[in-house]
Design an enzyme around this catalytic site. Sequence first.
Site, PDB file in Angstrom:
ATOM      1  NE  ARG A   1     -10.462  13.316   4.148  1.00 40.60           N
ATOM      2  CZ  ARG A   1     -10.968  11.761   3.789  1.00 40.60           C
ATOM      3  NH1 ARG A   1     -11.771  11.075   2.841  1.00 40.60           N
ATOM      4  NH2 ARG A   1      -9.736  11.098   4.430  1.00 40.60           N
TER       5      ARG A   1
ATOM      6  CG  HIS B   1     -13.401   3.329   3.233  1.00 37.86           C
ATOM      7  ND1 HIS B   1     -13.485   4.241   3.969  1.00 37.86           N
ATOM      8  CD2 HIS B   1     -11.921   3.989   3.574  1.00 37.86           C
ATOM      9  CE1 HIS B   1     -13.646   5.353   4.281  1.00 37.86           C
ATOM     10  NE2 HIS B   1     -12.041   5.149   3.971  1.00 37.86           N
TER      11      HIS B   1
ATOM     12  CD  GLU C   1      -9.051  -0.689   3.819  1.00 36.27           C
ATOM     13  OE1 GLU C   1      -8.705  -0.927   5.415  1.00 36.27           O
ATOM     14  OE2 GLU C   1      -9.237  -0.092   3.048  1.00 36.27           O
TER      15      GLU C   1
ATOM     16  CG  ASN D   1      -2.094   1.254   0.995  1.00 32.41           C
ATOM     17  OD1 ASN D   1      -1.750   1.670  -0.086  1.00 32.41           O
ATOM     18  ND2 ASN D   1      -2.825   1.115   2.104  1.00 32.41           N
TER      19      ASN D   1
ATOM     20  NE  ARG E   1      -6.493   1.520   0.052  1.00 33.52           N
ATOM     21  CZ  ARG E   1      -6.414   2.372   0.759  1.00 33.52           C
ATOM     22  NH1 ARG E   1      -5.770   2.493   1.231  1.00 33.52           N
ATOM     23  NH2 ARG E   1      -7.634   2.667   0.838  1.00 33.52           N
TER      24      ARG E   1
END
Length: 408
Positions: A242, A181, A385, A7, A92
């Site tokens: 955010r 996601h 993940e 990743n 990823r």
Amino acid sequence: MKVLVINCGSSSLKYQVLNMENDSLLVKGLIERIGANGSVITHEKIGLGDKYVLEKPLANHREAIQLMIETLLDPWHGAISAMEDLGAVGHRVVHAGEKYAASVLINDDVMTVLEECVELAPLHNPPNILGIKACKELMPNTPMIAVFDTAFHQTMPAEAYTYALPYEYYEKYKIRRYGFHGTSHKYVAERAADILGVNLLDLKIITCHLGNGASVTAIKRGKCIDTSMGFTPLEGLVMGTRSGDLDPSIVSYIRDKEGIHLHDVIDVLNKKSGVLGISGISSDFRDIEAAVEEGNERAALAIKVFAHKVRFYIGAYIAEMNGVDAIVFTAGLGENSSKLRSVICAELGNLGIKLDLVKNNVRGKESIISRDGSKVAILLIPTNEELMIARDTYRIAKKYIENGIKIS
Ligand code: AMP
């Protein structure tokens, strides 16, 4: 087969090696400050106890991946004795646009698509591409597989992904909801079906990935039918920094009132908003929860606003799916904050969603946390993940072998 999962971020690289015979994790590591002063690798061999930490100047991602390979080959800390021991590498990748609805073997055509998607994910796709290129150079005979954050959401129907803008913007610029996601939502939905002992195809599930970035997804018969993040990961829930959903007119209003550039307003929405913006304290819920304990009202408001938005999406997705069988909480906050889970689930009893406050008193462990007799099962499932990426990588690499192409 041993599979390496990578990743790659702009200045960091996370990796794991898994043994796919039994899905076990062998080593994991993090390389930070790539291209800056003080580059450092922190590497852990599972079961060895201590961590191996080395500071070494790393000018770029190629040097970082070279160091990772050397560490993987180390007789004491490593996981392989020769490069041939690595059957495949799973990368990823954040954005595949509309091109891929599943993971793929990386070839030149895939690289072209990833380059085309840089416009859609300018912060994420470039380091993902750098990581793939460096791996291809250093491991030319090892198959590389790309696993996309956007892929799982590609099953959304047009009414869920279409923005009510002039349609030509979708046709010309591909402006639509993509969702992110995806690997996490898919993983926890599959685990939920396993834990409940029900076929995924018979379930309506709402998955809440609540971390620093946060999104909710509606999954009907194993397929994503809607998700809260949109064209970028800025839309949807309130997050650590955010804003999530807001009236678009606010953007130009802030620009005019503050006398700043448009891109600075977007920066505020990405980096200075969310629970950090509301509380003025931190983006980390641990700090915010501590401040609430001390009576800080803005911290309390931040949690209420966050929970309100999660409930809002849960309600919307129950309506969209005409019901729900299971709600899953995952990621840093979803896995660890029993307080937040209880605020989110409070007073949803009429919808058949009944949290068990005793069972909810758990962290980071797969658990059913709804009351006995709750119509809707509520589950806590730690996301993984990397395992999902490794499984896709293994499955595709095996197919590659079955087609007669020799791999190491
Ligand atoms: P993630 O992005 O999935 O790594 O989640 C990181 C976030 O999870 C942190 O910023 C915290 O807000 C939250 N978090 C992690 N551990 C805890 C905890 N024990 N209690 C409350 N929030 C937590």
